[in-house]
Design an enzyme around this catalytic site. Sequence first.
Site, PDB file in Angstrom:
ATOM      1  CG  HIS A 215       0.493  24.455   6.717  1.00 27.22           C
ATOM      2  ND1 HIS A 215       1.562  24.573   7.418  1.00 27.22           N
ATOM      3  CD2 HIS A 215       0.542  23.315   6.252  1.00 27.22           C
ATOM      4  CE1 HIS A 215       2.237  23.497   7.464  1.00 27.22           C
ATOM      5  NE2 HIS A 215       1.841  22.687   6.710  1.00 27.22           N
TER       6      HIS A 215
ATOM      7  CG  ASP B  17      -1.254  13.231   7.962  1.00 26.39           C
ATOM      8  OD1 ASP B  17      -2.061  12.302   8.315  1.00 26.39           O
ATOM      9  OD2 ASP B  17      -0.659  12.870   6.872  1.00 26.39           O
TER      10      ASP B  17
ATOM     11  CD  GLU C 272      -1.881   9.306   6.054  1.00 21.12           C
ATOM     12  OE1 GLU C 272      -2.572  10.336   6.490  1.00 21.12           O
ATOM     13  OE2 GLU C 272      -0.602   9.447   6.198  1.00 21.12           O
TER      14      GLU C 272
END
Length: 536
Positions: A111, A178, A296
Site C-alpha cells: 500500500h 482508516d 478527524e
Amino acid sequence: MAKKTGYTFPSFFLILSFLLRLLKSFFNKLIKPWTDHLFVPTKHELPLDISARLRLDSEAVDSVSGDFGHLVRVTPAGVFYPSKVQDIVSLVKFSYGLSSSFKIAAKGRGHSVRGQALARNGVVIDMCSLRNGTNERIRVYNNEGMGCGYVDVGGEQMWIDVLKACLEEGVAPVSWTDYLYLTVGGTLSNAGISGQTFRYGPQISNVYELDVVTGRGESKTCSKKLNSELFFAVLGGLGQFGIITRARIAVQPAPRRVKWVRMLYDDFAAFTRDQELLISIHGDKKGVLTGLNYIEGSLIMHQNSPNNWRSSFFSSSDVSRITSLTVPSGIIYCLEVVKYYDDSSCRDIDKELDGLLEGLSYIPGFRFTKDVTFMEFLDRVRKGELELEAKGLWEVPHPWLNLFVPASRISEFNSEVFASILNDPWKATGPFLLYPMLRNKWDDRMSTITPEEDMFYAIGLLHSSGFGNWEVFENQNKALLQFCKEKGMKAKQYLPHFANKDGWRNHFGSKWDRFLTRKARFDPKMILSPGQRIFN
C-alpha cells in the site's frame, strides 16, 4: 620505439576476452548473481530451503514490481514465498553472508505509493504467504479484569483480521488506521495513524513486544526492556532495521456500537479551534474514560460530493443540502467525531455526546449523526474501495502527500495551501484530511519523526488521477513542499519520500546520527528495504 611482444594483435584480444570472461564468471559466483537482473541464479547455487521458495518467473516478478501508488515500477530479480519465519531468517542470513549482498524488501499489501516496498534487482518477500490461507498467527489473550490483555499477531496479518479475531473475545486494539486491509508489520514500520491517535497515540505506541529478523539474519525478540534499542529502532523505522514477524499489541474491552457525528464549518479558525478543544477533553473520571474516542477533520472542496471513497456517510437529501451551501472560500470544513458505547452506557450516550459538543461553532443545522456497530465504523473505507474496484477506479495512480504541520502554522497553511495552491476545482481531487495530534502520545525513542511542537496536524492529500496526468499532482506536491520549506514551517513528511540523502538528513534532523548508528548495528550491509532510497 615500442618493444615487440610475442603475441599477434588477434591473439592478444583472444586472451583478453578469455580473461574478462573468467573474471566475470568469478564475480558472478562470488555474489551469487543478485546485483544484475540479467543474471538469474540457478537452483543448485542456492541452499535448498531458499531455492524451494524462490520464484524467478516473469509472472511472479511482475506481481511485486509495483504498489498502490502506480507511480513507480521497479523490477526485482525474484520473489520469495516463506511458509514460516525461519525461511525469512535463512534468506536474510544467506544474503548477509555474501561478500556482496543482495537487497531484500518485505512486502505486505503493497500500500505504499512511491515504491517503498520494492527492490530493484533484489528479492521481494511476499509476507502474505506466511498466512497460508489461515489466521493461525493471531492469538488473543484477554486477561479480563486485569487491564493488560494483548493480541500476538504475525507481521503478515491484516488489521481487519486482527479486529475480527479480537472481537470474538470481546476486546480490540485501541489505535487504528482508516483502512484496515493493511498488514501489521507494514503500519508498525511507519507509525499507524487515524482519528484515535490524539487519545491513544499511534499504533506504534501500543506495542508491547516484537519479533524481528534483523539485516544480519538474526531473529530477535525485543521490547522496552529486552533488546530495547532494536525495539525502538524498528517501530516507525521504515523497514530499515528489521522485518517485523510478530507484534504483541495492547487490547481493551471492545465497545458494541458508536455514535458517529459530522459537523460542517465555513470558518477555518472555528473548525481548528473546536478540534483542539475536543482533543483536550479526555481523561479518567471515577474509573470511566471521558471525552471522544475519534476526531478527524476533512475538506469538501468546490462543492464536490460530501461523500467519497473513505465513507458514504451522508444521505442523498443531506448531500443536496450540503452542496447548496454557499461559502466564501469555496471550502467546507467537516469535523468528524465518534463516541463509543456499549449496553451499560447506552441510556446516557446521547446526553453525554450533547455535553461534549455543546458550544461548538459549526453551521447551525449542519450536524449529522449515525448510530452504527463498532465494526461498521472501523471498516468504513472497505465499501468505497469495492465500489471503485468494480468501476476500475481503485487501481489507478495515487500521488498522495502526507504531512505533519505544527499547530502554530496551520492557519497559514490553510490560507496559502488549501485556499491557494489547491484551490483549483480540477486539481482538488481529494479526499483532503486535517486533524490534530498531541506529541506526548508519541515516544521520542522510536524512529518516527514529528514536529517539535506539543500539538501538530496530520495533513493527508489523497489524490487519485489518471495514468496520463498524475505528474500534475506530483508537481503540485513539490510546490507545496517548497512552500513549507521557504516559509520555515518545519513540517515533516509522514510516509516520507526523498530523492537524495540530503533530504533524508534534513527530515531526521538531530536524530540522523542515531538513525545511522542503528543502521550500522542492525543492518550493516544495508540489505533491507532499499525502496525507501535512504542508503542507496
